[in-house]
Enzyme design. Sequence first.
Site, PDB file in Angstrom:
ATOM      1  N   HIS A 103      27.573  58.331  49.938  1.00 28.17           N
ATOM      2  CA  HIS A 103      28.862  58.561  50.752  1.00 28.17           C
ATOM      3  C   HIS A 103      29.820  57.825  49.784  1.00 28.17           C
ATOM      4  O   HIS A 103      29.774  57.084  48.900  1.00 28.17           O
ATOM      5  CB  HIS A 103      29.051  58.132  52.126  1.00 28.17           C
ATOM      6  CG  HIS A 103      28.041  58.772  52.983  1.00 28.17           C
ATOM      7  ND1 HIS A 103      28.448  58.906  54.370  1.00 28.17           N
ATOM      8  CD2 HIS A 103      26.943  59.461  53.026  1.00 28.17           C
ATOM      9  CE1 HIS A 103      27.173  59.397  55.146  1.00 28.17           C
ATOM     10  NE2 HIS A 103      26.623  59.792  54.179  1.00 28.17           N
ATOM     11  N   GLU A 195      27.640  53.507  50.870  1.00 28.64           N
ATOM     12  CA  GLU A 195      29.165  53.775  50.702  1.00 28.64           C
ATOM     13  C   GLU A 195      29.370  53.363  49.218  1.00 28.64           C
ATOM     14  O   GLU A 195      29.264  51.884  49.096  1.00 28.64           O
ATOM     15  CB  GLU A 195      29.903  53.142  51.795  1.00 28.64           C
ATOM     16  CG  GLU A 195      29.619  53.537  53.271  1.00 28.64           C
ATOM     17  CD  GLU A 195      30.052  55.036  53.432  1.00 28.64           C
ATOM     18  OE1 GLU A 195      30.923  55.684  52.724  1.00 28.64           O
ATOM     19  OE2 GLU A 195      29.309  55.531  54.519  1.00 28.64           O
TER      20      GLU A 195
HETATM   21 ZN   LIG Z   1      29.932  57.537  55.043  1.00 31.01          ZN
END
Ligand SMILES: [Zn+2]
Length: 373
Positions: A103, A195
């Site tokens: 992400h 992330e």
């Molecule tokens: Zn995320």
Amino acid sequence: MAERKKPHQKYKKGQQFGLHLSVYRNPGPNKLGYLVGRNNANGVDLNRNFPDLNTYIYYNEKSGGPNHHLPLPDNWKSQVEPETRAVIRWMQSFNFVLSANLHGGAVVANYPYDRSFEHPVRGVRRPANTPTPDDKLFRKLAKVYSYAHGWMYQGWNCGDYFPDGIINGASWYSLSKGMQDFNYLHTNCFDITLELSCNKFPPQEELQREWLGNREALIQFLEEVHQGIKGTVLDENYNNLANAVISVSGINHDVTSGDHGDYFRLLLPGTYTVTAKALGFDPQTETVTVGPAEPTLSHLLNNVNYFSLQLLETENPCITKQELVNFYLKRSIPQVSSVGRAPSRRHGVGAKVQPQAARKKEMEMRQLQRGPA
Ligand SMILES: [Zn+2]
């Protein structure tokens, strides 16, 4: 040697593991040129679209119900988007062991649970550290990534501070219906969310730096698939026993064997008591010491564009220090009520569970699904 394989390809003998990459939930521009992120054509965020199994596991943790392979709600297919349906089918079709969602929007390795155990107040759940029974292992997996990453481990990124560059998802902010909780609760797969950049949509000129910052971390994360035990569960005639339940004492999260009786259990170094159970068979318990795995891969991921990766182990022994523990289960003396009943794939009910108690638990689960608290 490791190879990447497409889902329909077979795994060759001697191959250490298969690697699946999914790019179809890759954020990209729509027809007007706007970045649309993770939403599909119906405008649904695909990482808030998996069936919510946390309600059941938090209940079961208190009441002693199943601790793994929680069944999907009866109407799950109508509750999720076609993309999510396809991912769930994919997850069910392979005995995945380890995976990561890639992400953007922060720089941190986020591990389950993502959904806080706190009750919602006006629709919002307070963030609270909500560890899985495999918390130590998940923290280690997250740290392997953050410390091999170019800058994630430093913690200060994008105006946030995450010690060691890792965080329990629910202690950051609570989210429901994400993929990492789902994978842990419905399959054998241990999933974390990475992330990777402050900018959710990094411009092209930043991609080279991102790749170089993440390459080593991706490789080291892959190597973690060998940290633990694996083997085959067989009966007295050396037939593979699928859906046998493998439990590690002290960790309230079981895994199951795959279609060929093969099982994989990620574990930190240590000595463990491991039990294999299958309905109609006597359970077998072994004591096993797991040592640290040694790196065996090199630069597998050069030149691979990635957005999500999934690892699949094979039943073949590999050259790492992963402990091989095979189980040979003896058929138990038949009891009238349990003869002929096949092991339940969906619930992974162990041999020790009395049929009546199992039915009661199943009823409780079903009731809970109709009206979750
Ligand atoms: Zn995320």
